[in-house]
Design an enzyme around this catalytic site. Structure first.
Site, PDB file in Angstrom:
ATOM      1  N   ARG A   1     104.431  50.641 -86.076  1.00 22.61           N
ATOM      2  CA  ARG A   1     103.472  49.537 -86.189  1.00 22.61           C
ATOM      3  C   ARG A   1     104.202  48.209 -86.407  1.00 22.61           C
ATOM      4  O   ARG A   1     105.187  48.150 -87.154  1.00 22.61           O
ATOM      5  CB  ARG A   1     102.486  49.788 -87.348  1.00 22.61           C
ATOM      6  CG  ARG A   1     103.099  49.631 -88.734  1.00 22.61           C
ATOM      7  CD  ARG A   1     102.150  49.940 -89.865  1.00 22.61           C
ATOM      8  NE  ARG A   1     101.167  48.903 -90.112  1.00 22.61           N
ATOM      9  CZ  ARG A   1     100.749  48.547 -91.334  1.00 22.61           C
ATOM     10  NH1 ARG A   1     101.225  49.144 -92.417  1.00 22.61           N
ATOM     11  NH2 ARG A   1      99.849  47.609 -91.475  1.00 22.61           N
TER      12      ARG A   1
ATOM     13  N   TYR B   1     107.412  44.986 -90.083  1.00 20.87           N
ATOM     14  CA  TYR B   1     107.777  46.095 -90.967  1.00 20.87           C
ATOM     15  C   TYR B   1     109.088  46.785 -90.605  1.00 20.87           C
ATOM     16  O   TYR B   1     109.544  47.660 -91.345  1.00 20.87           O
ATOM     17  CB  TYR B   1     106.634  47.128 -90.999  1.00 20.87           C
ATOM     18  CG  TYR B   1     105.332  46.546 -91.500  1.00 20.87           C
ATOM     19  CD1 TYR B   1     105.219  46.084 -92.810  1.00 20.87           C
ATOM     20  CD2 TYR B   1     104.226  46.419 -90.665  1.00 20.87           C
ATOM     21  CE1 TYR B   1     104.041  45.523 -93.283  1.00 20.87           C
ATOM     22  CE2 TYR B   1     103.041  45.865 -91.120  1.00 20.87           C
ATOM     23  CZ  TYR B   1     102.949  45.416 -92.428  1.00 20.87           C
ATOM     24  OH  TYR B   1     101.791  44.872 -92.895  1.00 20.87           O
TER      25      TYR B   1
ATOM     26  N   ALA C   1      96.544  47.575 -97.042  1.00 22.53           N
ATOM     27  CA  ALA C   1      95.442  46.611 -97.019  1.00 22.53           C
ATOM     28  C   ALA C   1      94.461  46.822 -98.176  1.00 22.53           C
ATOM     29  O   ALA C   1      93.769  45.879 -98.591  1.00 22.53           O
ATOM     30  CB  ALA C   1      94.711  46.692 -95.685  1.00 22.53           C
TER      31      ALA C   1
ATOM     32  N   GLU D   1     103.398  47.257-108.226  1.00 15.76           N
ATOM     33  CA  GLU D   1     102.841  47.056-106.883  1.00 15.76           C
ATOM     34  C   GLU D   1     103.957  46.647-105.925  1.00 15.76           C
ATOM     35  O   GLU D   1     104.777  45.785-106.257  1.00 15.76           O
ATOM     36  CB  GLU D   1     101.784  45.945-106.946  1.00 15.76           C
ATOM     37  CG  GLU D   1     101.207  45.593-105.597  1.00 15.76           C
ATOM     38  CD  GLU D   1     100.187  44.454-105.663  1.00 15.76           C
ATOM     39  OE1 GLU D   1     100.047  43.812-106.736  1.00 15.76           O
ATOM     40  OE2 GLU D   1      99.551  44.202-104.631  1.00 15.76           O
TER      41      GLU D   1
HETATM   42  C1  DQA Z   1     101.645  45.814 -96.808  1.00 15.09           C
HETATM   43  C2  DQA Z   1     100.959  44.451 -96.660  1.00 15.09           C
HETATM   44  C3  DQA Z   1      99.467  44.626 -96.431  1.00 15.09           C
HETATM   45  O1  DQA Z   1      98.846  43.365 -96.278  1.00 15.09           O
HETATM   46  C4  DQA Z   1      99.226  45.442 -95.173  1.00 15.09           C
HETATM   47  O2  DQA Z   1      97.849  45.665 -94.993  1.00 15.09           O
HETATM   48  C5  DQA Z   1      99.979  46.712 -95.145  1.00 15.09           C
HETATM   49  C6  DQA Z   1     101.361  46.720 -95.627  1.00 15.09           C
HETATM   50  C7  DQA Z   1     103.173  45.660 -96.925  1.00 15.09           C
HETATM   51  O3  DQA Z   1     103.804  46.630 -97.324  1.00 15.09           O
HETATM   52  O4  DQA Z   1     103.722  44.610 -96.597  1.00 15.09           O
HETATM   53  O5  DQA Z   1      99.502  47.735 -94.664  1.00 15.09           O
HETATM   54  O6  DQA Z   1     101.178  46.427 -97.985  1.00 15.09           O
END
Ligand code: DQA
Length: 147
Positions: free
Chosen positions: A17, A22, A77, A98
């Site tokens: 993705r 990422y 998300a 987090e």
């Molecule tokens: C995320 C950031 C979120 O906004 C996004 O929806 C993800 C990945 C990150 O690891 O950067 O799925 O958590």
């Protein structure tokens, strides 16, 4: 020390993705990297990934029942709107960090708000896979640094 690491929706698709955001590495790579570091540091780590909000909540509850010492969570998300995950983190009363792989403050506006941030001890974002490692390190050292 027992640390439970949770990854939420779509993180199973890492390496496929939005690679520009990422990166190329997969969820299995992340898993391997975390396990390797945990072994080196003698951390008993459990990894859990789900695309389903309720399963993540159940795993948080389970973490309390099995007396984990801490939680590291990338709720994807769900971080931006899940009051249910927020309440679950507040309910289990375990130190929680987090994580976001990307810098959520440098992206779309809706990502800059985390509803779970207030019930976590801190947040690591924008540092990719290293974020999980830094969080593990922090949890291991947290009661030692100030001594
Ligand atoms: C995320 C950031 C979120 O906004 C996004 O929806 C993800 C990945 C990150 O690891 O950067 O799925 O958590």
């Amino acid at each position: 020390m027992k640390i439970n690491i949770i990854n939420g929706p779509n993180l199973n698709l890492l390496g496929m993705r939005e690679k520009n955001i990422y990166g190329e590495k997969t969820y299995q790579d992340l898993h391997r990297q975390i396990k390797k570091y945990a072994d080196k540091k003698n951390i008993d780590v459990s990894l859990f990934q789900s695309n389903i909000e309720g399963e993540i909540i159940n795993f948080l509850h389970q973490s309390m029942h099995e007396k984990a010492d801490a939680i590291i969570i990338n709720a994807g998300a769900l971080s931006h709107y899940s009051y249910a995950i927020r309440d679950a983190i507040a309910s289990i009363n375990l130190p929680t960090i987090e994580i976001h792989l990307s810098n959520i403050y440098a992206r779309e506006k809706f990502r800059a708000k985390s509803v779970i941030a207030e019930v976590c001890i801190g947040q690591v974002c924008g540092l990719g896979f290293d974020g999980y490692i830094l969080a593990m390190d922090f949890l291991c050292n947290k009661n030692k640094i100030a001594e």
